[in-house]
Design an enzyme around this catalytic site. Structure first.
Site, PDB file in Angstrom:
ATOM      1  N   SER A  20       0.821  -1.216   0.000  1.00 53.57           N
ATOM      2  CA  SER A  20       0.000   0.000   0.000  1.00 53.57           C
ATOM      3  C   SER A  20       0.849   1.258   0.000  1.00 53.57           C
ATOM      4  CB  SER A  20      -0.985  -0.026   1.171  1.00 53.57           C
ATOM      5  OG  SER A  20      -1.899   1.049   1.090  1.00 53.57           O
ATOM      6  N   HIS A  21       0.718   2.074   1.041  1.00 57.03           N
ATOM      7  CA  HIS A  21       1.378   3.375   1.116  1.00 57.03           C
ATOM      8  C   HIS A  21       2.774   3.277   1.706  1.00 57.03           C
ATOM      9  CE1 HIS A  21      -0.653   2.396   4.814  1.00 57.03           C
ATOM     10  NE2 HIS A  21       0.117   3.225   5.463  1.00 57.03           N
ATOM     11  N   ASP A  25      -1.846   6.818  -3.539  1.00 55.42           N
ATOM     12  CA  ASP A  25      -0.728   6.153  -2.866  1.00 55.42           C
ATOM     13  C   ASP A  25      -0.152   5.014  -3.687  1.00 55.42           C
ATOM     14  OD1 ASP A  25      -2.900   4.437  -2.575  1.00 55.42           O
ATOM     15  OD2 ASP A  25      -2.167   3.648  -0.674  1.00 55.42           O
ATOM     16  N   ASP A  70      -0.606   1.739  -4.007  1.00 58.24           N
ATOM     17  CA  ASP A  70      -1.444   0.795  -4.741  1.00 58.24           C
ATOM     18  C   ASP A  70      -2.745   1.394  -5.238  1.00 58.24           C
ATOM     19  OD1 ASP A  70      -2.552   0.997  -2.175  1.00 58.24           O
ATOM     20  OD2 ASP A  70      -3.340  -1.045  -2.226  1.00 58.24           O
ATOM     21  N   ASP A  82      -5.318   3.022  -3.617  1.00 60.17           N
ATOM     22  CA  ASP A  82      -6.589   2.990  -2.897  1.00 60.17           C
ATOM     23  C   ASP A  82      -6.795   4.185  -1.965  1.00 60.17           C
ATOM     24  OD1 ASP A  82      -4.782   2.260  -0.927  1.00 60.17           O
ATOM     25  OD2 ASP A  82      -5.807   0.405  -0.362  1.00 60.17           O
ATOM     26  N   ARG A  83      -5.794   5.019  -1.761  1.00 58.88           N
ATOM     27  CA  ARG A  83      -5.941   6.190  -0.891  1.00 58.88           C
ATOM     28  C   ARG A  83      -5.931   7.466  -1.721  1.00 58.88           C
ATOM     29  NH1 ARG A  83      -3.258   5.058   4.923  1.00 58.88           N
ATOM     30  NH2 ARG A  83      -3.588   2.812   4.996  1.00 58.88           N
ATOM     31  N   LYS A 112     -11.209   0.538  -0.989  1.00 61.28           N
ATOM     32  CA  LYS A 112     -11.183   1.990  -1.133  1.00 61.28           C
ATOM     33  C   LYS A 112     -10.545   2.320  -2.466  1.00 61.28           C
ATOM     34  CE  LYS A 112      -7.335   2.047   2.233  1.00 61.28           C
ATOM     35  NZ  LYS A 112      -7.565   0.838   3.064  1.00 61.28           N
TER      36      LYS A 112
END
Length: 542
Positions: free
Chosen positions: A112-113, A276, A278, A280-281, A375
């Protein structure tokens, strides 16, 4: 030819709310990734001949682990694997592909982030057939299997070409390399009024989108520049890099400071956003106007009807417990349910599957809807653009109008990172020990009305999740929440969430730090953060 490889368990493969995340050097150990992948497959039933989706955010080790996944999927009996071209699939695009293809599930390779590179982070997450993260019963089964695994199976074959679209054969399994962007972009075009947004851009509206050298670059370029007609260069840092250009792909005011500074300049564009690692943010900033994730959720929910995909209204709104109560006021005015869940998108997935909620959000820069089960950063940006185009107002004007209607939840999150786990656990244990004694006491934040260790009873299946964060609730509606995060790879992160509500007739123009100063002092007084951690100030404030 299928090989059976003898192995021994690793003791640290229990997946968290976002899968298994470790340093690259941990995943690069012989058998480490393969053990976890086999533990996932061994924990599933009924996938013989079925479809698996595989892709990731392009970070370091992504391509190598995809090859292991493909060969092991073939050895374990999957009939087909859909893999994003070049190994690329944003997390929301992977969720959409799982759902639209009727896949059994998917493996998303991302942390992710978190930063990427040979000395940074990697992760693997299993998503089920609804496109969402695996529920606890599945992750618990994976964890249990990982502790006793003694072998894995893998096809002995050359690496598969994942850079050219088309199908290949791997043993008895078909590997289909698919365009990672097109189907997702089509989905977005079906939800939003691209004609009105494109006309706004053609009329001089300016925007900047920072992909942070992460996965959303190709998606943002296709959608914002090609389909909506924004000028070339609108998408910044648009090429996904294995190390994210030595940057930390977390869209907050620390790691996206260049974008923030650009939006605060005299010649700022009308709108700025970032996503971010991947995809999703999201980060939303108007000209001279930063929008907190909690406020963004509330504004999106209040105005979602302006987008074609949500013109029929919302079934409900869901937010994680640490997220501010801004969306609660919107739900009340709309006359729809508001669900307060633990942190973790899987809790939202249950509500979305049951048709109980339409829009969901977390204070950690994640918002989404029932179009997927993750998300979705670009989705949030497009809904903002649709609202701006329909209302013909600036971000600042929309925020001012929103606060004048609903009041303002002044809000901040203080992260204390890389704390020794024993110290973080001791701090939380001490808080739990004093919970019963806190109500009725006073401190710098005022008088405490109640205090608890948040537990959630899922209305869809009646499952109960306990110890989800300690809430200190003040008589005036303010609150402080303490929670340990599970998204890091080293030590523990203590997150302290601080919130103060001011009604529509109150002072809506305070600086956030000034509005929250008494509660920040109260958090230290209640938890003795300095004493337990040795830290005088947070690592990050968002």
């Amino acid at each position: 030819m299928i090989q059976t490889v003898t192995t021994t368990p690793f003791s640290d493969q229990k997946p968290g709310t976002s899968g298994l995340r470790k340093k690259v050097r941990v995943f690069a150990q012989p058998h480490y990734a393969e053990n976890f992948i086999q533990s996932v497959f061994d924990s599933l039933e009924g996938f013989e001949g079925d479809t698996l989706v595989v892709g990731g955010d392009g970070r370091y080790l992504n391509r190598e682990v995809i090859q292991s996944v493909l060969k092991m999927a073939a050895a374990n009996g999957f009939g087909r694997v859909l893999v994003g071209q070049g190994g690329i699939l944003s997390t929301p695009a992977a969720s959409h592909l799982i759902r639209s293809s009727g896949a059994f599930g998917g493996l998303i390779l991302s942390a992710s982030h978190n930063p990427g590179g040979p000395d940074e982070d990697f992760g693997i997450k299993y998503n089920i057939g609804n496109g969402g993260p695996a529920p606890e019963k599945v992750t618990d089964a994976i964890a249990a299997r990982s502790l006793v695994i003694d072998h894995y199976t893998i096809v002995d074959a050359a690496d598969v070409d994942i850079d050219s679209p088309g199908t290949r054969q791997l043993g008895d399994m078909v590997v289909e390399v698919v365009d990672p962007v097109a189907a997702y972009a089509d989905l977005m075009e079906s939800l939003f009024d691209f004609g009105t947004i494109g006309a706004m851009i053609a009329g001089g509206f300016t925007l900047a989108f920072d992909s942070m050298s992460a996965v959303t670059g190709p998606y943002a370029t296709e959608i914002f520049e090609r389909r909506l007609g924004a000028p070339s260069g609108t998408v910044m840092n648009g090429t996904p890099l294995p190390d994210f250009g030595h940057h930390h792909p977390d869209p907050n005011l620390v790691h996206a400071k260049d974008l923030y500074d650009r939006l605060m300049a005299a010649d700022a564009p009308d709108f700025g956003a970032a996503s971010d690692g991947d995809g999703d943010r999201n980060l939303i900033i108007g000209r001279h106007c930063y929008v907190t994730p909690s406020d963004s959720l509330a504004v999106l929910a209040a105005n979602a009807h302006l987008a074609p995909g949500y013109a029929g209204g919302l079934k409900g709104i869901a937010r994680s417990m640490p997220t501010s109560g801004a969306a609660d006021h919107v739900a009340e005015k709309l006359g729809i349910p508001l669900y307060e869940t633990p942190t973790g998108w899987k809790f939202f997935g249950n509500l979305l599957d049951a048709g109980m909620a339409t829009i969901c959000g977390e204070e950690s820069a994640g918002t989404g809807s029932d179009h997927v089960r993750e998300k979705d950063g670009i989705w949030a940006v497009l809904l903002w653009l649709n609202i701006l185009a329909a209302r013909k107002q600036s971000v600042a004007a929309i925020m001012a109008d929103h606060w004048a209607t609903y009041g303002r939840n002044y809000y901040a999150r203080h992260d204390y990172e890389a704390i020794a786990k024993d110290k973080a656990d001791a701090l939380m244990a001490a808080l739990r020990d004093k919970l019963n004694a806190l109500p009725g006491t006073s401190n710098s934040g005022g008088t405490i009305g109640s205090a608890d260790d948040f537990a959630y009873s899922d209305p869809t299946d009646q499952s109960v999740s306990r110890h989800q964060g300690i809430r200190i609730l003040f008589d005036d509606g303010s609150r402080v929440v303490f929670r340990l995060s599970g998204t890091g790879t080293e030590g523990a992160t203590l997150r302290v969430y601080i919130e103060r509500y001011v009604g529509p007739d109150g002072n809506l123009a305070m600086e956030t730090a000034d509005a929250l100063a008494p509660l920040i002092a109260a958090a230290q007084e209640i938890a003795d953060i300095r004493g337990f951690t040795g830290m005088d100030s947070p690592s990050v404030i968002t």
